[in-house]
Design an enzyme around this catalytic site. Structure first.
Site, short mmCIF file in Angstrom:
data_model
loop_
_atom_site.label_atom_id
_atom_site.label_comp_id
_atom_site.label_asym_id
_atom_site.label_seq_id
_atom_site.Cartn_x
_atom_site.Cartn_y
_atom_site.Cartn_z
CB CYS A 1 -0.93 -0.03 1.12
SG CYS A 1 -2.32 -1.24 1.12
N1 LIG Z 1 -3.38 -5.18 1.60
C1 LIG Z 1 -3.54 -4.39 2.56
O1 LIG Z 1 -3.18 -4.39 3.70
C2 LIG Z 1 -4.64 -3.49 2.45
C3 LIG Z 1 -5.06 -2.41 3.52
C4 LIG Z 1 -6.02 -1.50 3.33
C5 LIG Z 1 -6.64 -1.32 1.89
N2 LIG Z 1 -5.99 -2.06 0.82
C6 LIG Z 1 -6.65 -1.75 -0.30
O2 LIG Z 1 -7.67 -2.67 -0.67
C7 LIG Z 1 -7.46 -3.17 -2.13
C8 LIG Z 1 -7.41 -4.75 -2.21
O3 LIG Z 1 -6.16 -4.96 -1.72
P1 LIG Z 1 -5.60 -6.33 -1.70
O4 LIG Z 1 -4.50 -6.48 -0.74
O5 LIG Z 1 -6.92 -7.30 -0.84
O6 LIG Z 1 -5.57 -7.00 -3.20
P2 LIG Z 1 -5.32 -8.41 -3.62
O7 LIG Z 1 -4.63 -8.19 -4.93
O8 LIG Z 1 -4.95 -9.05 -2.49
O9 LIG Z 1 -6.80 -8.82 -3.85
C9 LIG Z 1 -7.66 -8.51 -4.95
C10 LIG Z 1 -8.71 -9.37 -5.24
O10 LIG Z 1 -9.63 -9.03 -6.31
C11 LIG Z 1 -9.98 -10.06 -7.45
N3 LIG Z 1 -10.60 -9.44 -8.52
C12 LIG Z 1 -9.83 -8.63 -9.42
N4 LIG Z 1 -10.76 -8.12 -10.20
C13 LIG Z 1 -11.86 -9.02 -10.02
C14 LIG Z 1 -13.14 -8.72 -10.33
N5 LIG Z 1 -13.52 -7.84 -11.55
N6 LIG Z 1 -14.27 -9.25 -10.00
C15 LIG Z 1 -13.95 -10.10 -8.83
N7 LIG Z 1 -12.70 -10.11 -8.25
C16 LIG Z 1 -11.62 -9.40 -8.95
C17 LIG Z 1 -8.53 -10.78 -7.57
O11 LIG Z 1 -8.57 -11.99 -8.10
C18 LIG Z 1 -8.15 -10.86 -5.86
O12 LIG Z 1 -8.37 -11.92 -5.47
C19 LIG Z 1 -6.57 -2.22 -2.89
O13 LIG Z 1 -7.22 -1.08 -3.16
C20 LIG Z 1 -5.60 -1.92 -1.56
O14 LIG Z 1 -4.90 -0.55 -2.01
C21 LIG Z 1 -5.11 -2.94 1.19
#
Ligand SMILES: NC(=O)c1ccc[n+]([C@@H]2O[C@H](COP(=O)([O-])OP(=O)(O)OC[C@H]3O[C@@H](n4cnc5c(N)ncnc54)[C@H](O)[C@@H]3O)[C@@H](O)[C@H]2O)c1
Length: 402
Positions: free
Chosen positions: A246
């Site tokens: 992030c």
């Molecule tokens: N990882 C963290 O610590 C954290 C903390 C706060 C906020 N965020 C934010 O949350 C969001 C997600 O982060 P993450 O780390 O969980 O990402 P990630 O890459 O682990 O997960 C994203 C998921 O979305 C799925 N996906 C993609 N396109 C899709 C669609 N059209 N329909 C259905 N599923 C779909 C992917 O297959 C994947 O499983 C980002 O914007 C990130 O900045 C992350």
């Protein structure tokens, strides 16, 4: 009440299973069929303490077909929003998730939870749905389940009262201050939060770089300043720099949007630059102690922090790449992240991945400690005659900033 979650990565999976734990009827959607299969077997595909137990206990119905959430009262969107090469946000997954809801003529509240720049919801969601909100996530990996149930705050951005009320109902079971605001402010709060936290760590790292030269222990200094209630103790641990999926992407996107509006945010530019350089400082220290070419160098820890298998933007990536470029032979051990590291880049495939920390130390002429896993805190691991340099403070012996 029924909720849907689109995108079952770190954030989506943790959000979904914890909402089930507080009694919400949640169904998850992901385009990745492998994840859905594993969820059917109640298995987690991420390492995050407590997740397996929660899945076993509360079960998460999940599907690749968005129609499975057509009758939900609200849908949270938690797909990835990575960076483009110029630092701007890449909305490919986000736009396709929104489109999947348009395709089923979804009528409930659409509430992004992915991190997206101020104005994104209003540009890409508001025109197409009657009920719209924004609800940022603040979890820290490694303690994400705990953070979800005991958050410092819940931010609810909303366009209409239906969305505000349904969001409040969603979080009824969680005790935390609720900040109600407009959507754009809610989006900005998430960037401000991350920009501040990353800057705080970078300040500690910069202090550490200076105190190292002055032969002063940075932890004595930061422990003292942390007692000032205006500063606070957390996020003051000097080391090889922050990582994770992030901070870099969010600050880069913030810098990029500032530039579009004609403002150059010098502080955040400096934070990004400082953190780019910080991991390599441990190699400078190593080089001063030994030749690197042809030497066996041990890396203890690959994940960006303990209690996670996430290596996204981990300092270990830069350090391992630089060592390989200098001709080192790398031996590495991490309790959880070795698989992710091996698959990150072809050049990491030939690293010698060890069975445990002891083997890694034994095979190495010098060892760099890159993640503060508890398993690495045992003094007996480290022979007195071996070069051991800490990138994360675990024993307070020789380290990157101390
Ligand atoms: N990882 C963290 O610590 C954290 C903390 C706060 C906020 N965020 C934010 O949350 C969001 C997600 O982060 P993450 O780390 O969980 O990402 P990630 O890459 O682990 O997960 C994203 C998921 O979305 C799925 N996906 C993609 N396109 C899709 C669609 N059209 N329909 C259905 N599923 C779909 C992917 O297959 C994947 O499983 C980002 O914007 C990130 O900045 C992350």
């Amino acid at each position: 009440m029924k909720a849907g979650i689109i995108g079952l990565g770190y954030v989506g999976l943790i959000t979904a299973i914890n909402l089930r734990a507080i009694g919400i009827d949640v169904t998850g959607i992901d385009v990745d069929a492998k994840k859905i299969e594993l969820l059917k077997e109640k298995k987690s595909y991420i390492y995050e303490p407590g997740t397996d137990n929660l899945l076993e206990r509360y079960n998460l119905p999940a599907s690749t077909d968005v129609k499975a959430i057509a009758d939900a009262d609200l849908v949270l969107i938690t797909v990835g929003t990575p960076s483009n090469d110029d630092g701007s946000q890449n909305l490919t997954y986000f736009i396709s998730a929104v489109k999947s809801l348009q395709d089923i003529n979804y009528k409930g509240a659409v509430v992004p939870r992915s991190t997206i720049l101020p104005g994104t919801t209003d540009s890409y969601v508001t025109p197409y749905f009657e009920h719209v909100g924004y609800n940022p996530e603040f979890l820290a990996e490694g303690r994400a389940n705990e953070d979800f149930i005991h958050p410092d705050k819940i931010v609810i951005g909303y366009k209409d009262e239906y969305t505000r009320d349904i969001m409040k109902k969603l979080y009824e079971g969680i005790k935390a201050p609720i900040i109600e605001t407009d959507i754009k402010t809610a989006e900005m709060i998430k960037y401000a939060n991350n920009a501040f936290l990353a800057s705080k760590i970078s300040i500690a790292n910069e202090l550490g770089n200076i105190t190292k030269k002055l032969n002063i222990d940075v932890y004595k200094v930061t422990d003292a300043i942390g007692l000032d209630s205006r500063i606070g103790k957390k996020f003051l641990n000097a080391g090889i720099g922050w990582g994770g999926s992030c901070f870099k992407k969010d600050i880069s996107a913030l810098v990029q949007i500032s530039r579009i509006h004609g403002y150059e945010p010098e502080i955040f530019n400096a934070v990004l630059k400082q953190n780019d350089l910080q991991p390599l400082k441990i190699i400078d220290i190593l080089r001063a102690r030994t030749e690197i070419k042809g030497k066996n160098i041990g890396l203890l820890g690959l994940s960006f922090k303990p209690e996670t298998d996430d290596i996204r933007d981990a300092p270990s990536i830069k350090i391992a790449s630089a060592l390989l470029d200098e001709g080192a032979i790398i031996h590495a051990y991490d309790p959880r992240a070795m698989n992710n590291f091996k698959n990150y880049d072809d050049k990491f495939k030939n690293i010698d991945y060890c069975e445990n920390a002891k083997q890694c130390v034994e095979r190495s002429d010098a060892v760099l400690i890159l993640t503060e896993w508890n398993a690495f805190k045992d003094d007996r691991l480290y022979p007195a005659d071996k070069i051991i340099i800490e990138g994360r403070r675990i024993r307070g012996k020789e380290g990157v900033c101390w």
